[in-house]
Design a protein around this motif. Structure first.
Motif, PDB file in Angstrom:
ATOM      1  N   PRO A 109       0.836  -1.200   0.000  1.00 54.81           N
ATOM      2  CA  PRO A 109       0.000   0.000   0.000  1.00 54.81           C
ATOM      3  C   PRO A 109       0.872   1.252   0.000  1.00 54.81           C
ATOM      4  O   PRO A 109       1.924   1.278   0.636  1.00 54.81           O
ATOM      5  CB  PRO A 109      -0.808  -0.119   1.284  1.00 54.81           C
ATOM      6  CG  PRO A 109      -0.049  -1.046   2.144  1.00 54.81           C
ATOM      7  CD  PRO A 109       0.731  -1.946   1.230  1.00 54.81           C
ATOM      8  N   SER A 110       0.444   2.228  -0.734  1.00 57.13           N
ATOM      9  CA  SER A 110       1.210   3.476  -0.786  1.00 57.13           C
ATOM     10  C   SER A 110       0.437   4.572  -0.070  1.00 57.13           C
ATOM     11  O   SER A 110      -0.769   4.506   0.081  1.00 57.13           O
ATOM     12  CB  SER A 110       1.451   3.880  -2.242  1.00 57.13           C
ATOM     13  OG  SER A 110       0.225   4.079  -2.892  1.00 57.13           O
ATOM     14  N   GLY A 111       1.153   5.575   0.363  1.00 57.85           N
ATOM     15  CA  GLY A 111       0.519   6.696   1.031  1.00 57.85           C
ATOM     16  C   GLY A 111       0.389   6.478   2.527  1.00 57.85           C
ATOM     17  O   GLY A 111       0.988   5.574   3.106  1.00 57.85           O
ATOM     18  N   ARG A 112      -0.406   7.316   3.126  1.00 57.52           N
ATOM     19  CA  ARG A 112      -0.594   7.316   4.565  1.00 57.52           C
ATOM     20  C   ARG A 112      -1.438   6.145   5.032  1.00 57.52           C
ATOM     21  O   ARG A 112      -2.362   5.727   4.354  1.00 57.52           O
ATOM     22  CB  ARG A 112      -1.329   8.608   4.934  1.00 57.52           C
ATOM     23  CG  ARG A 112      -0.757   9.340   6.082  1.00 57.52           C
ATOM     24  CD  ARG A 112      -1.412  10.665   6.221  1.00 57.52           C
ATOM     25  NE  ARG A 112      -2.744  10.429   6.804  1.00 57.52           N
ATOM     26  CZ  ARG A 112      -3.498  11.377   7.305  1.00 57.52           C
ATOM     27  NH1 ARG A 112      -3.118  12.616   7.250  1.00 57.52           N
ATOM     28  NH2 ARG A 112      -4.667  11.095   7.828  1.00 57.52           N
ATOM     29  N   LEU A 113      -1.139   5.620   6.206  1.00 56.14           N
ATOM     30  CA  LEU A 113      -1.947   4.570   6.819  1.00 56.14           C
ATOM     31  C   LEU A 113      -2.839   5.217   7.871  1.00 56.14           C
ATOM     32  O   LEU A 113      -2.357   5.926   8.753  1.00 56.14           O
ATOM     33  CB  LEU A 113      -1.062   3.506   7.470  1.00 56.14           C
ATOM     34  CG  LEU A 113      -0.177   2.699   6.521  1.00 56.14           C
ATOM     35  CD1 LEU A 113       0.721   1.762   7.327  1.00 56.14           C
ATOM     36  CD2 LEU A 113      -1.020   1.918   5.538  1.00 56.14           C
ATOM     37  N   LEU A 114      -4.138   4.980   7.765  1.00 58.55           N
ATOM     38  CA  LEU A 114      -5.103   5.587   8.672  1.00 58.55           C
ATOM     39  C   LEU A 114      -5.546   4.595   9.736  1.00 58.55           C
ATOM     40  O   LEU A 114      -5.676   3.400   9.471  1.00 58.55           O
ATOM     41  CB  LEU A 114      -6.339   6.045   7.888  1.00 58.55           C
ATOM     42  CG  LEU A 114      -6.106   6.991   6.716  1.00 58.55           C
ATOM     43  CD1 LEU A 114      -7.408   7.232   5.973  1.00 58.55           C
ATOM     44  CD2 LEU A 114      -5.526   8.299   7.200  1.00 58.55           C
ATOM     45  N   THR A 115      -5.803   5.090  10.917  1.00 58.93           N
ATOM     46  CA  THR A 115      -6.384   4.254  11.955  1.00 58.93           C
ATOM     47  C   THR A 115      -7.852   4.036  11.607  1.00 58.93           C
ATOM     48  O   THR A 115      -8.418   4.724  10.741  1.00 58.93           O
ATOM     49  CB  THR A 115      -6.295   4.934  13.339  1.00 58.93           C
ATOM     50  OG1 THR A 115      -7.082   6.121  13.310  1.00 58.93           O
ATOM     51  CG2 THR A 115      -4.863   5.239  13.726  1.00 58.93           C
ATOM     52  N   VAL A 116      -8.484   3.097  12.290  1.00 55.54           N
ATOM     53  CA  VAL A 116      -9.906   2.845  12.061  1.00 55.54           C
ATOM     54  C   VAL A 116     -10.712   4.100  12.398  1.00 55.54           C
ATOM     55  O   VAL A 116     -11.645   4.459  11.684  1.00 55.54           O
ATOM     56  CB  VAL A 116     -10.385   1.625  12.882  1.00 55.54           C
ATOM     57  CG1 VAL A 116     -11.883   1.470  12.805  1.00 55.54           C
ATOM     58  CG2 VAL A 116      -9.688   0.364  12.403  1.00 55.54           C
ATOM     59  N   ALA A 117     -10.322   4.793  13.446  1.00 59.01           N
ATOM     60  CA  ALA A 117     -11.018   6.026  13.836  1.00 59.01           C
ATOM     61  C   ALA A 117     -10.892   7.099  12.760  1.00 59.01           C
ATOM     62  O   ALA A 117     -11.874   7.794  12.444  1.00 59.01           O
ATOM     63  CB  ALA A 117     -10.464   6.535  15.166  1.00 59.01           C
ATOM     64  N   GLN A 118      -9.703   7.244  12.171  1.00 57.50           N
ATOM     65  CA  GLN A 118      -9.512   8.229  11.104  1.00 57.50           C
ATOM     66  C   GLN A 118     -10.318   7.863   9.865  1.00 57.50           C
ATOM     67  O   GLN A 118     -10.893   8.733   9.217  1.00 57.50           O
ATOM     68  CB  GLN A 118      -8.038   8.342  10.750  1.00 57.50           C
ATOM     69  CG  GLN A 118      -7.193   8.984  11.839  1.00 57.50           C
ATOM     70  CD  GLN A 118      -5.707   8.858  11.569  1.00 57.50           C
ATOM     71  OE1 GLN A 118      -5.244   7.858  11.014  1.00 57.50           O
ATOM     72  NE2 GLN A 118      -4.943   9.867  11.983  1.00 57.50           N
ATOM     73  N   ALA A 119     -10.359   6.571   9.535  1.00 58.59           N
ATOM     74  CA  ALA A 119     -11.139   6.122   8.385  1.00 58.59           C
ATOM     75  C   ALA A 119     -12.623   6.380   8.621  1.00 58.59           C
ATOM     76  O   ALA A 119     -13.339   6.823   7.721  1.00 58.59           O
ATOM     77  CB  ALA A 119     -10.894   4.642   8.118  1.00 58.59           C
ATOM     78  N   ALA A 120     -13.088   6.121   9.839  1.00 63.89           N
ATOM     79  CA  ALA A 120     -14.495   6.353  10.175  1.00 63.89           C
ATOM     80  C   ALA A 120     -14.838   7.835  10.061  1.00 63.89           C
ATOM     81  O   ALA A 120     -15.893   8.199   9.530  1.00 63.89           O
ATOM     82  CB  ALA A 120     -14.781   5.852  11.580  1.00 63.89           C
ATOM     83  N   GLU A 121     -13.930   8.675  10.513  1.00 62.14           N
ATOM     84  CA  GLU A 121     -14.150  10.121  10.420  1.00 62.14           C
ATOM     85  C   GLU A 121     -14.236  10.551   8.953  1.00 62.14           C
ATOM     86  O   GLU A 121     -15.087  11.346   8.586  1.00 62.14           O
ATOM     87  CB  GLU A 121     -13.014  10.856  11.124  1.00 62.14           C
ATOM     88  CG  GLU A 121     -13.202  12.347  11.191  1.00 62.14           C
ATOM     89  CD  GLU A 121     -12.089  13.027  11.961  1.00 62.14           C
ATOM     90  OE1 GLU A 121     -11.713  14.142  11.558  1.00 62.14           O
ATOM     91  OE2 GLU A 121     -11.592  12.435  12.935  1.00 62.14           O
ATOM     92  N   ARG A 122     -13.372   9.999   8.136  1.00 66.66           N
ATOM     93  CA  ARG A 122     -13.363  10.341   6.705  1.00 66.66           C
ATOM     94  C   ARG A 122     -14.639   9.868   6.007  1.00 66.66           C
ATOM     95  O   ARG A 122     -15.126  10.511   5.084  1.00 66.66           O
ATOM     96  CB  ARG A 122     -12.137   9.714   6.051  1.00 66.66           C
ATOM     97  CG  ARG A 122     -12.000  10.007   4.614  1.00 66.66           C
ATOM     98  CD  ARG A 122     -10.658  10.614   4.300  1.00 66.66           C
ATOM     99  NE  ARG A 122     -10.603  10.869   2.886  1.00 66.66           N
ATOM    100  CZ  ARG A 122      -9.801  10.264   2.045  1.00 66.66           C
ATOM    101  NH1 ARG A 122      -8.929   9.405   2.494  1.00 66.66           N
ATOM    102  NH2 ARG A 122      -9.838  10.532   0.776  1.00 66.66           N
TER     103      ARG A 122
END
Length: 74
Positions: free
Chosen positions: A8-21
C-alpha cells in the motif's frame, strides 16, 4: 511467501480516522475489514487502512447522475 504482494502506498489511517473520513462510526470500517471488503494492513495487533484503499472504496461507490434530454410538452 510465493505470491506477489502489493504494498500500500501513502498514509496509513487508523480505524477512527477512516471512520471520520467516511462520516460514520468506527463500527462500519471494522465491518469492512472483517468482511474483507477493503484493503488493510496488520501491524502487530493494530489495523491500519491505506488512504489509497479508502479513496478507491469511496470512488467505487460513486453513482453518476443520469442526464435526461429536455422534452417539450405536446
Amino acid at each position: 511467501m510465493a505470491g506477489k504482494s502489493s504494498r500500500p502506498s501513502g498514509r496509513l489511517l487508523t480505524v477512527a480516522q477512516a471512520a471520520e473520513r467516511l462520516n460514520t462510526s468506527e463500527r462500519y470500517p471494522r465491518r469492512l475489514i472483517e468482511e474483507r471488503r477493503i484493503t488493510f494492513v496488520k501491524l502487530g495487533r493494530h489495523v491500519r487502512i491505506p488512504e489509497s484503499a479508502l479513496d478507491e472504496f469511496i470512488a467505487a461507490g460513486v453513482v453518476e447522475p443520469v442526464k435526461l434530454g429536455l422534452r417539450r410538452a405536446a
